[in-house]
Motif scaffolding. Structure first.
Motif, PDB file in Angstrom:
ATOM      1  N   ALA A   1     -36.752  52.664 -27.286  1.00  0.00           N
ATOM      2  CA  ALA A   1     -36.927  53.700 -26.259  1.00  0.00           C
ATOM      3  C   ALA A   1     -37.920  54.756 -26.740  1.00  0.00           C
ATOM      4  CB  ALA A   1     -35.582  54.352 -25.938  1.00  0.00           C
ATOM      5  N   ARG A   2     -37.803  55.154 -28.013  1.00  0.00           N
ATOM      6  CA  ARG A   2     -38.725  56.169 -28.556  1.00  0.00           C
ATOM      7  C   ARG A   2     -40.147  55.626 -28.604  1.00  0.00           C
ATOM      8  NH1 ARG A   2     -39.313  58.043 -34.131  1.00  0.00           N
ATOM      9  NH2 ARG A   2     -37.673  56.575 -34.703  1.00  0.00           N
ATOM     10  N   ARG A   3     -40.295  54.351 -28.941  1.00  0.00           N
ATOM     11  CA  ARG A   3     -41.623  53.737 -28.954  1.00  0.00           C
ATOM     12  C   ARG A   3     -42.265  53.815 -27.574  1.00  0.00           C
ATOM     13  NH1 ARG A   3     -43.004  48.450 -27.472  1.00  0.00           N
ATOM     14  NH2 ARG A   3     -45.036  47.769 -28.284  1.00  0.00           N
TER      15      ARG A   3
ATOM     16  N   LEU B   1     -31.351  59.423 -21.054  1.00  0.00           N
ATOM     17  CA  LEU B   1     -30.945  58.205 -20.348  1.00  0.00           C
ATOM     18  C   LEU B   1     -30.698  57.074 -21.334  1.00  0.00           C
ATOM     19  CD1 LEU B   1     -30.383  56.854 -17.658  1.00  0.00           C
ATOM     20  CD2 LEU B   1     -32.822  56.355 -17.442  1.00  0.00           C
ATOM     21  N   GLY B   2     -31.530  57.006 -22.379  1.00  0.00           N
ATOM     22  CA  GLY B   2     -31.307  55.981 -23.397  1.00  0.00           C
ATOM     23  C   GLY B   2     -29.971  56.156 -24.092  1.00  0.00           C
ATOM     24  N   LYS B   3     -29.600  57.402 -24.405  1.00  0.00           N
ATOM     25  CA  LYS B   3     -28.303  57.671 -25.025  1.00  0.00           C
ATOM     26  C   LYS B   3     -27.160  57.230 -24.121  1.00  0.00           C
ATOM     27  CE  LYS B   3     -29.088  59.721 -29.018  1.00  0.00           C
ATOM     28  NZ  LYS B   3     -28.531  59.192 -30.298  1.00  0.00           N
ATOM     29  N   LEU B   4     -27.296  57.507 -22.832  1.00  0.00           N
ATOM     30  CA  LEU B   4     -26.259  57.107 -21.878  1.00  0.00           C
ATOM     31  C   LEU B   4     -26.105  55.592 -21.836  1.00  0.00           C
ATOM     32  CD1 LEU B   4     -24.305  57.651 -19.492  1.00  0.00           C
ATOM     33  CD2 LEU B   4     -26.317  57.665 -18.007  1.00  0.00           C
ATOM     34  N   LEU B   5     -27.235  54.883 -21.809  1.00  0.00           N
ATOM     35  CA  LEU B   5     -27.186  53.433 -21.660  1.00  0.00           C
ATOM     36  C   LEU B   5     -26.767  52.723 -22.943  1.00  0.00           C
ATOM     37  CD1 LEU B   5     -30.324  52.843 -19.418  1.00  0.00           C
ATOM     38  CD2 LEU B   5     -27.928  52.682 -18.762  1.00  0.00           C
ATOM     39  N   GLU B   6     -26.816  53.413 -24.087  1.00  0.00           N
ATOM     40  CA  GLU B   6     -26.344  52.788 -25.326  1.00  0.00           C
ATOM     41  C   GLU B   6     -24.878  52.401 -25.247  1.00  0.00           C
ATOM     42  OE1 GLU B   6     -27.184  55.351 -28.577  1.00  0.00           O
ATOM     43  OE2 GLU B   6     -29.334  54.907 -28.608  1.00  0.00           O
ATOM     44  N   ARG B   7     -24.130  53.015 -24.344  1.00  0.00           N
ATOM     45  CA  ARG B   7     -22.708  52.693 -24.186  1.00  0.00           C
ATOM     46  C   ARG B   7     -22.491  51.410 -23.389  1.00  0.00           C
ATOM     47  NH1 ARG B   7     -22.023  58.686 -21.770  1.00  0.00           N
ATOM     48  NH2 ARG B   7     -22.194  59.890 -23.691  1.00  0.00           N
ATOM     49  N   HIS B   8     -23.559  50.843 -22.869  1.00  0.00           N
ATOM     50  CA  HIS B   8     -23.443  49.685 -21.988  1.00  0.00           C
ATOM     51  C   HIS B   8     -24.339  48.553 -22.486  1.00  0.00           C
ATOM     52  CE1 HIS B   8     -21.286  52.205 -19.060  1.00  0.00           C
ATOM     53  NE2 HIS B   8     -22.155  53.145 -19.407  1.00  0.00           N
TER      54      HIS B   8
END
Length: 435
Positions: free
Chosen positions: A142-144, A289-296
């Protein structure tokens, strides 16, 4: 004395950071030229507008050919050497472009650039993955994506200001700067070869082979998968990549600006504003948003991406019935929603692909998906232009929403994962939980 695990982790982290920063620098340099390559070539009497089409067509075919050769394991080159070769070919492309005055010279540049892109894009994902533990994978990718988008937009802005002061002939200097911009990336990849990678057993799903050190001296091992097995293992990811670029990215980059200019009469200025809105959303929202989606799961993350893209098309469709300002607001909302979809895509797609194959096959799998991306980008604008032929934005937005929605079907089949997914957060927003 061997370095401790903590020291190795720190070494890998620094190597990844250097790669991302200098890849961002090269992206900034590329941003200074990519909007102006066609202008530069078309201004040459012996090349002209037709030669621009030849340039992009030859570049796409060279990219596809290299990707397919790598996928079929006809060519096996260690990933670092492959990336370096790709960067040198890419730099050579822009070096040739500075003096290209004939169609054969433009064609030679295109072949160098297309082959270089195919080689580098197939190698960079496995290189980064070999340095990143599975639990950090989604955040790093995501950071890339965030860095590459921000620097690409920044380069385009700087080049626009530069060319506003100097004549169009100054594009030649920008081409030279871009060619030089690939060299720091090559240097950092040479240094990365000395960094021991994470053993394959820690990065690949269900690896039956003993753990192997993905170290700097590792040569191209014999394929663990035949081509047929590789295609079966990565088919859903390849189909998603094809659909995402056919009905998503290519439409945003090629079709939507034409709709705005020809059917909505917004003018070029508002197209620039639309692109700016998109980049600002990516830079601002990628991390949360990336942090949120890490749970899924990655599959769910990709369905969220498609949902945002479809929502963008439907918003543009709904506002197409209103007056000009309402249509313009819908266009900008589409750009923002598409950016949110890109955030979800960037932290989900490559980790999903990585989970499907052993590390030693990742270069081939990446090349396969790169070829699908190229095919999608090749045919996508033609599909969009055909819809523009109806003469009404309504008949562009609605079909694209329907076709883009079909892409989500490729994520419905669950596959073995590298690591078990974290349990879903019961407090997560309804949109994510529903997909």
């Amino acid at each position: 004395m061997s370095p401790t695990p903590d020291a190795l982790a720190a070494l890998r982290r620094r190597s990844v950071n250097r790669i991302l920063v200098l890849h961002g620098l090269s992206s900034f340099c590329y941003g200074m030229v990519f909007p102006f390559i066609g202008i530069h070539l078309a201004a040459r009497p012996d090349i002209g507008t037709a030669g621009v089409a030849v340039y992009y067509g030859a570049s796409g075919l060279a990219n596809l050919a290299v990707s397919l050769l790598l996928t079929a394991a006809v060519v096996r080159i260690p990933r670092h050497a492959l990336a370096l070769l790709g960067l040198l070919l890419w730099a050579g492309c822009f070096g040739v472009l500075t003096g290209a005055g004939t169609l054969p010279e433009a064609g030679a540049a295109a072949l160098l650039g297309g082959a270089g892109q195919g080689a580098f894009m197939a190698a960079i994902i496995p290189i980064v993955n070999s340095l990143v533990p599975p639990e950090q994978r989604r955040g790093v990718f995501a950071r890339r994506y965030q860095i590459l988008n921000a620097t690409l937009a920044g380069g385009s802005l700087v080049a626009g200001l530069f060319l506003a002061v100097f004549s169009r002939e100054a594009i030649t200097w920008l081409l030279l700067v871009n060619a030089a911009g690939y060299l720091p990336v090559a240097l950092v990849l040479v240094l990365a070869r000395k960094v021991p990678g994470i053993p394959e057993a820690e990065t690949a799903p269900g690896a039956a082979a003993p753990a192997q050190d993905a170290g700097p001296d590792a040569g191209p091992a014999a394929p663990a998968f035949g081509t047929g097995m590789l295609i079966r293992a990565t088919l859903t990811a390849a189909l998603f990549q094809f659909g995402a670029y056919l009905f998503g990215f290519s439409q945003f980059e090629a079709t939507v600006p034409l709709v705005a200019d020809r059917l909505m009469g917004t003018g070029i200025g508002w197209i620039s504003v639309m692109l700016t809105v998109n980049v600002v959303v990516i830079v601002a929202c990628q991390r949360p948003l990336g942090k949120l989606l890490e749970r899924h799961s990655e599959e769910r993350g990709l369905r969220v991406a498609v949902a945002f893209w479809v929502a963008g098309f439907l918003t543009a469709f709904a506002t197409a019935f209103g007056p000009g300002p309402v249509q313009l607001a819908g266009l900008l909302a589409y750009a923002a929603l598409f950016g949110l979809g890109e955030c979800a895509y960037s932290c989900s797609f490559h980790p999903w692909l990585i989970s499907k194959v052993p590390d030693r096959e990742l270069t081939r799998a990446s090349a396969l998906c790169n070829s699908m991306m190229g095919i999608g980008m090749f045919f996508g604008p033609s599909a969009g232009i055909a819809l523009i032929g109806f003469g009404d934005p309504v008949w562009v937005w609605l079909p694209l929403a329907a076709l883009c929605g079909l892409v989500a079907l490729t994520t419905l089949r669950r596959t073995p994962r590298t690591a078990p997914a974290a349990p879903a957060d019961p407090g997560a927003p309804e949109l994510v939980a529903a997909l």
